[in-house]
Enzyme design. Structure first.
Site, PDB file in Angstrom:
ATOM      1  CG  HIS A 175      -1.881   1.057   1.359  1.00  0.00           C
ATOM      2  ND1 HIS A 175      -2.050   1.791   2.514  1.00  0.00           N
ATOM      3  CD2 HIS A 175      -2.778   1.555   0.465  1.00  0.00           C
ATOM      4  CE1 HIS A 175      -3.013   2.678   2.321  1.00  0.00           C
ATOM      5  NE2 HIS A 175      -3.462   2.557   1.091  1.00  0.00           N
ATOM      6  NE  ARG A 176      -2.056   5.807   1.990  1.00  0.00           N
ATOM      7  CZ  ARG A 176      -2.546   6.557   2.954  1.00  0.00           C
ATOM      8  NH1 ARG A 176      -1.729   7.319   3.658  1.00  0.00           N
ATOM      9  NH2 ARG A 176      -3.831   6.570   3.231  1.00  0.00           N
ATOM     10  CE  LYS A 197      -5.818   9.186  -2.465  1.00  0.00           C
ATOM     11  NZ  LYS A 197      -6.763   8.262  -1.810  1.00  0.00           N
ATOM     12  CG  ASP A 249      -2.475   7.246  -3.088  1.00  0.00           C
ATOM     13  OD1 ASP A 249      -3.488   6.568  -3.306  1.00  0.00           O
ATOM     14  OD2 ASP A 249      -1.767   7.123  -2.054  1.00  0.00           O
ATOM     15  CG  HIS A 273      -2.967   9.710   0.557  1.00  0.00           C
ATOM     16  ND1 HIS A 273      -3.722  10.467   1.442  1.00  0.00           N
ATOM     17  CD2 HIS A 273      -3.669   8.564   0.375  1.00  0.00           C
ATOM     18  CE1 HIS A 273      -4.811   9.794   1.779  1.00  0.00           C
ATOM     19  NE2 HIS A 273      -4.810   8.639   1.153  1.00  0.00           N
ATOM     20  CD  GLU A 322      -6.574   5.794  -4.326  1.00  0.00           C
ATOM     21  OE1 GLU A 322      -5.922   5.121  -3.514  1.00  0.00           O
ATOM     22  OE2 GLU A 322      -7.391   6.675  -3.993  1.00  0.00           O
ATOM     23  CG  ASP A 379      -0.270   0.621   5.496  1.00  0.00           C
ATOM     24  OD1 ASP A 379      -0.017   1.056   4.352  1.00  0.00           O
ATOM     25  OD2 ASP A 379      -1.243   1.025   6.169  1.00  0.00           O
ATOM     26  CD  GLU A 419      -2.771   2.448  -3.363  1.00  0.00           C
ATOM     27  OE1 GLU A 419      -3.707   3.235  -3.399  1.00  0.00           O
ATOM     28  OE2 GLU A 419      -1.823   2.568  -2.530  1.00  0.00           O
TER      29      GLU A 419
END
Ligand code: G3P
Ligand code: MG
Length: 242
Positions: free
Chosen positions: A11-12, A115, A40, A53, A113, A234, A38
């Site tokens: 994540h991120r 954003k 943003d 983000h 993603e 995470d 992933e």
């Protein structure tokens, strides 16, 4: 539809082990055996897609103000690593292009993603889709997702061949309408909002379900055994890819 992408997604970028949405995060995820990430993507004042983000710079950089008001030159001077830890001091805020190149070099599959900052939904969806098409030309494409239906719609218009993920915290009861209208590939939702009914609906429709953010290894194992297509985590130090 069978799921052909990694079932564990950092994540991120690099989860909790690195500053979010940085190249350092992507490298750490790859070094731990992660095959999927992933991140943003938002537009700068110049209209360049960059990895971040929040709509404002304060939390994850040493800059101030709105991302949408910052030029590429201003963003290039920022430190996007010190907020995490001294080890990452000076880590740059990457452009989408830099992140894509690194993903391709490291063999990382990407969920991009979209954003958008407020008011730039369609512009961001279009720009990210068009850039993604060029950046991944000749390679397996990334999955574009967004909470913004307008951004997904613009992505569909600009580059219909790129797969799209419909992203909600809690999907509304009529989520399948938007899913069909936007010709999506996958449904993404929060772990806290995943209900047995939603799970059954996705399964009955043959739609891959991706769940964020799952940091407990037992919970992750349970969800994946139950048929969730992939989870975002995470804790890339705790959840080890097979
Ligand atoms: O795409 C899944 C997840 O990243 C959505 O939440 O706020 O971490 O971007 P957020
Ligand atoms: Mg995200």
């Amino acid at each position: 539809m069978s799921w052909r992408h990694p079932r564990l997604i950092a994540h991120r970028g690099g989860g909790a082990l690195a500053p979010e949405n940085t190249l350092a995060g992507l490298r750490i995820a790859a070094s731990l055996g992660y095959r999927g990430v992933e991140f943003d993507v938002m537009l700068s004042a110049d209209g360049t897609p960059v990895l971040i983000h929040d709509e404002t710079l304060e939390r994850t950089t040493d800059g101030r103000g709105r991302v949408a008001d910052a030029s590429d030159a201003e963003l290039a001077r920022l430190d996007a690593g010190s907020w995490h830890s001294a080890q990452f001091a000076g880590e740059p805020l990457p452009s989408f292009g830099d992140a894509a190149e690194l993903c391709l070099a490291l063999g990382l599959w990407a969920n991009v993603e979209i954003k958008p900052s407020a008011g730039r939904e369609a512009e961001t969806g279009r720009k990210v889709a068009l850039e993604a098409r060029e950046l991944w030309a000749g390679a397996p494409p990334p999955l574009l997702s967004s909470f913004s239906l307008a951004a997904l719609e613009a992505a569909l218009e600009a580059a219909p061949e790129l797969p799209r993920g419909l992203l909600f915290e809690a999907p509304p009861p009529d989520w399948q309408q938007a899913f069909r209208r936007l010709a999506c590939y996958s449904l993404h939702c929060s772990r806290h909002c995943l209900t047995p009914q939603l799970f059954d609906e996705a399964r009955a429709a043959g739609i891959p379900l991706l769940v964020y953010t799952v940091n407990d290894p037992e919970d992750a194992g349970l969800l994946l055994r139950q048929g969730v297509a992939a989870i975002f985590t995470d804790r890339i130090d705790l959840l080890m890819p097979a």
